[in-house]
Structures are given as structure tokens and as C-alpha cells.
Write a protein that holds these residues in place. Structure first.
Motif, short mmCIF file in Angstrom:
data_model
loop_
_atom_site.label_atom_id
_atom_site.label_comp_id
_atom_site.label_asym_id
_atom_site.label_seq_id
_atom_site.Cartn_x
_atom_site.Cartn_y
_atom_site.Cartn_z
N ALA A 33 40.22 49.70 6.36
CA ALA A 33 39.56 51.00 6.18
C ALA A 33 39.89 51.89 7.37
CB ALA A 33 38.04 50.82 6.05
N PRO A 34 41.06 52.53 7.36
CA PRO A 34 41.50 53.32 8.51
C PRO A 34 40.60 54.53 8.76
CG PRO A 34 43.30 52.91 6.96
CD PRO A 34 42.04 52.56 6.27
N ARG A 35 40.53 54.92 10.04
CA ARG A 35 39.86 56.17 10.40
C ARG A 35 40.69 56.87 11.47
NH1 ARG A 35 36.31 55.95 15.06
NH2 ARG A 35 36.22 53.85 15.95
N THR A 36 40.61 58.18 11.48
CA THR A 36 41.39 58.98 12.43
C THR A 36 40.63 59.16 13.73
OG1 THR A 36 42.49 60.16 10.62
CG2 THR A 36 42.54 61.19 12.79
N VAL A 37 41.30 58.89 14.83
CA VAL A 37 40.75 59.13 16.16
C VAL A 37 41.79 59.89 16.97
CG1 VAL A 37 39.29 57.08 16.11
CG2 VAL A 37 41.59 56.92 17.08
N TYR A 38 41.41 60.34 18.17
CA TYR A 38 42.31 61.13 19.01
C TYR A 38 42.40 60.48 20.38
CZ TYR A 38 41.91 64.36 15.18
OH TYR A 38 41.95 64.89 13.92
N ALA A 39 43.62 60.28 20.83
CA ALA A 39 43.87 59.51 22.05
C ALA A 39 43.24 60.18 23.27
CB ALA A 39 45.37 59.34 22.26
N ALA A 40 42.60 59.36 24.10
CA ALA A 40 42.08 59.80 25.39
C ALA A 40 43.02 59.26 26.45
CB ALA A 40 40.66 59.29 25.59
N GLY A 41 43.85 60.13 27.01
CA GLY A 41 44.85 59.70 27.97
C GLY A 41 46.14 59.33 27.27
N GLN A 42 47.15 59.00 28.06
CA GLN A 42 48.44 58.57 27.53
C GLN A 42 48.39 57.07 27.30
OE1 GLN A 42 51.83 60.44 29.38
NE2 GLN A 42 53.06 58.59 29.20
N ILE A 43 48.56 56.64 26.06
CA ILE A 43 48.29 55.26 25.68
C ILE A 43 49.57 54.56 25.24
CG2 ILE A 43 47.01 53.77 24.11
CD1 ILE A 43 44.96 56.02 23.82
N PRO A 44 49.96 53.47 25.89
CA PRO A 44 51.11 52.71 25.40
C PRO A 44 50.74 51.90 24.17
CG PRO A 44 50.16 51.65 27.33
CD PRO A 44 49.40 52.94 27.14
N ALA A 115 39.79 71.04 39.68
CA ALA A 115 39.31 72.40 39.91
C ALA A 115 40.50 73.34 39.75
CB ALA A 115 38.70 72.53 41.31
N PRO A 116 40.25 74.65 39.58
CA PRO A 116 41.36 75.59 39.39
C PRO A 116 42.07 75.91 40.70
CG PRO A 116 39.29 76.77 39.35
CD PRO A 116 38.94 75.32 39.44
N SER A 117 42.72 74.91 41.26
CA SER A 117 43.44 75.06 42.52
C SER A 117 44.55 74.02 42.58
CB SER A 117 42.49 74.86 43.72
OG SER A 117 43.23 74.71 44.92
N ILE A 118 45.71 74.42 43.07
CA ILE A 118 46.82 73.47 43.19
C ILE A 118 46.55 72.45 44.29
CG2 ILE A 118 48.54 75.05 42.27
CD1 ILE A 118 49.36 75.70 45.13
N LYS A 119 45.49 72.64 45.07
CA LYS A 119 45.10 71.68 46.11
C LYS A 119 44.00 70.72 45.63
CE LYS A 119 46.18 74.92 49.87
NZ LYS A 119 45.64 75.63 51.05
N ALA A 120 43.52 70.95 44.42
CA ALA A 120 42.44 70.11 43.89
C ALA A 120 42.96 68.72 43.54
CB ALA A 120 41.82 70.77 42.66
N PRO A 121 42.06 67.72 43.48
CA PRO A 121 42.48 66.38 43.06
C PRO A 121 43.09 66.38 41.67
CG PRO A 121 40.29 66.32 44.04
CD PRO A 121 40.63 67.76 43.87
N ILE A 122 44.11 65.55 41.48
CA ILE A 122 44.76 65.41 40.17
C ILE A 122 44.03 64.33 39.38
CG2 ILE A 122 46.87 64.66 39.02
CD1 ILE A 122 48.42 65.92 41.38
N LEU A 123 43.61 64.68 38.17
CA LEU A 123 42.85 63.76 37.33
C LEU A 123 43.75 62.98 36.36
CD1 LEU A 123 39.79 66.00 36.42
CD2 LEU A 123 40.01 64.36 38.29
N ALA A 124 44.85 63.58 35.94
CA ALA A 124 45.73 62.93 34.97
C ALA A 124 47.09 63.59 35.01
CB ALA A 124 45.14 63.02 33.56
N ARG A 125 48.11 62.84 34.61
CA ARG A 125 49.43 63.42 34.43
C ARG A 125 49.68 63.55 32.94
NH1 ARG A 125 53.54 58.52 36.27
NH2 ARG A 125 53.23 57.21 34.42
N LEU A 126 50.33 64.62 32.56
CA LEU A 126 50.50 64.95 31.15
C LEU A 126 51.96 65.25 30.84
CD1 LEU A 126 47.48 67.42 30.82
CD2 LEU A 126 47.51 65.02 30.11
N GLY A 127 52.44 64.72 29.72
CA GLY A 127 53.77 65.05 29.24
C GLY A 127 53.70 66.09 28.14
#
Length: 293
Positions: A33-44, A115-127
Motif C-alpha cells: 500500500a504505497p504512500r507518497t512522502v517527501y525527502a528530508a535531506g539528501q538521501i542515498p 541566518a540570512p548571512s554568508i557568515k552564518a552556520p551552514i545547516l545543509a548542502r544542496l544540489g
């Protein structure tokens, strides 16, 4: 009954399960019984529910997955809905809701900031292709830059507006991915394989999907060859096919491809040099990617 391609058809006789579309061929198996979900983060996605098994593809943040079966150890059998590819993943806590007011990363590599700053901590990398839910209708200026405020985990994060803008011409695409590390099953500029690169090129418009949410190209090189229109004389942007391999034609016989020979994305000229001659000898043909109407 013709042999099923188990990369895209969900049936597992050892576990005794089958997807609804195939129940007529396997009437004694338990129907999933498939259901649709949306990935949280980049998932291998792996070949087996085991982190030491090969990665077969990746799901990007915000990408739709069909969750087919939950297994012990936090593993799930899933399908990437944009191209129908199957694999096993530890999905964590995927969302059941599609991103509202989505903003999609359009450059090869980007980061999500606290935060909206290039000096803020990085939370995730995105492709490229990662999709986030924007909390505002448009980017907001903070200091010298425009930023998208987006939902992330239990709070919010910030994506530089430049990440949502990108040129789609072939020279810019080639420059953006040249020297990207080769990673089996990879789909981003953090690491990709030959067919992952071809999918990115095919999906430079419409965020990589047609109006029904499907990729223009399937996942693997042989599937991609079957999905393209054969051509005798390639133009820039056409695909070149080999046994288990695919490249993107540039001009003058030059080809952009992610390869395990150099373990990165390189440009070769078919027929020139030792490697170019080997490639030309193994050439199966050229294919042209269809366009959306």
C-alpha cells in the motif's frame, strides 16, 4: 510473461510482496500500500537494506518518494517518483506534505544557512533540484543579498537567491559540472555518475520534470538510450551511448561525461588519444532528448 525490470518494478518474492500494478501477475503475494512522502535531506538509495551495499541513486531534499514498505532497522523500500527507480533508504522523518510555495535550487552546488548571512552556520548542502518550502512569496533583502526564508526541519533556514537562478545553456552547464567527483549512483555536483549527469542535463528546464512530475530521462544509461530518439549525426546536447555508459555531446566530437576512468567529469574527443579511441570503438549510437510541449 516477459521478464520484469526490477529496477523499476516493485516485486520481491522472498518477502512475498508486490506493488498494486503487478498484482495480476503475482496474485499470491501480499499487495503493498504505497504512500507518497517527501525527502528530508539528501538521501542515498541502496541496492539492499544495508548501508554497505552499493548506492543506486539519490533522493534530493523535497523530492517525492513512493514509500512501498517499511523494514526492520529503520529501512524502507522506496521509489523515486520522478523516474520510477527503486532502492532502499533510511528516510528519517520524511514529510507527508509537498512543499508549499516551492523554491528549487538551480545551480550545481549550494548551501542552506541558519541566518540570512554568508557568515552564518551552514545547516545543509544542496544540489541542483533540491526543493524547499518558501515561507515568503519572494526573497527578502538582508544586507547586500536577497534571501529565501524556507522551512527546514522544525524551524527555518535561508537560501541565497542566487541559488534559485541559473543559465541552462550547454557551455554553462558543462562549466558548472566539469571536474565533479565521480560517485556511483550520485545525482548532484557533490558527486554523480554518467547517467546522473545526463539526467541533470535533460532536466535543465521544468526543474527536471515534465508537467506530470516525471523526469525526461530514466535513471540508467540503457534506459536512457531506449527513451531517446536515435540520430546519425549528433548535435550539441545529444547523448552518446556505450555499454553501461552515457555522455553529452558538445561540439566537434567532444563529449562531457562522468567517468570512473578519471573518477570525475571530463571532456574527451571521440577518436582522439587512447581513451578517445576506446570510447569511439565502443560507441553504440547517439540519442536526442525529447522536449516538452
Amino acid at each position: 510473461m516477459s521478464e520484469l525490470d526490477l529496477r523499476v518494478h516493485a516485486v520481491h518474492t522472498e518477502r512475498g510482496v508486490v506493488e498494486p500494478a503487478l498484482v495480476g501477475q503475482f496474485p499470491t503475494l501480499r499487495v503493498l500500500a504505497p504512500r507518497t512522502v517527501y525527502a528530508a535531506g539528501q538521501i542515498p538509495l541502496h541496492a539492499r537494506p544495508d548501508g554497505t551495499s552499493p548506492q543506486v541513486t539519490e533522493a534530493l531534499h523535497g523530492e517525492a518518494l513512493e514509500l512501498l514498505e517499511e523494514l526492520p532497522g529503520g529501512w524502507s523500500w522506496v521509489r523515486t517518483l520522478h523516474d520510477g527507480y527503486l532502492g532502499y533508504a533510511q528516510t528519517g522523518n520524511p514529510s507527508d506534505l509537498a512543499p508549499v510555495q516551492p523554491v528549487t535550487v538551480q545551480i550545481p552546488r549550494s548551501h542552506l544557512f541558519a541566518a540570512p548571512s554568508i557568515k552564518a552556520p551552514i545547516l545543509a548542502r544542496l544540489g541542483r533540484g533540491a526543493t524547499l518550502a518558501s515561507l515568503d512569496s519572494q526573497p527578502v533583502r538582508h544586507g547586500d543579498y536577497l534571501w529565501w526564508r524556507v522551512a527546514f526541519e522544525e524551524g527555518e533556514a535561508y537560501l541565497h537567491d542566487a541559488a534559485s537562478q541559473a543559465a541552462s545553456d550547454l557551455p554553462a552547464f558543462a562549466e558548472g559540472y566539469l571536474h565533479t567527483p565521480y560517485v556511483w549512483g550520485g545525482r548532484t555536483a557533490w558527486g554523480l555518475d554518467c547517467s546522473g549527469l545526463a539526467q541533470l542535463w535533460a532536466g535543465r528546464d521544468f526543474q527536471g520534470k515534465d508537467k506530470q512530475g516525471r523526469s525526461r530521462l530514466p535513471r540508467d544509461a540503457d534506459q536512457q538510450q531506449a527513451a531517446t530518439t536515435p540520430v546519425e549525426k549528433p548535435e550539441a546536447g545529444d547523448l552518446a551511448f556505450f555499454e553501461g555508459h552515457v555522455g553529452i555531446m558538445l561540439s566537434g566530437g567532444r563529449m562531457l561525461h562522468a567517468n570512473a576512468t578519471h573518477l570525475r567529469v571530463t571532456v574527451e574527443t571521440l577518436g582522439e588519444g587512447e581513451y578517445g579511441r576506446r570510447l569511439e570503438a565502443g560507441l553504440l549510437g547517439f540519442g536526442r532528448i525529447g522536449t516538452d510541449e
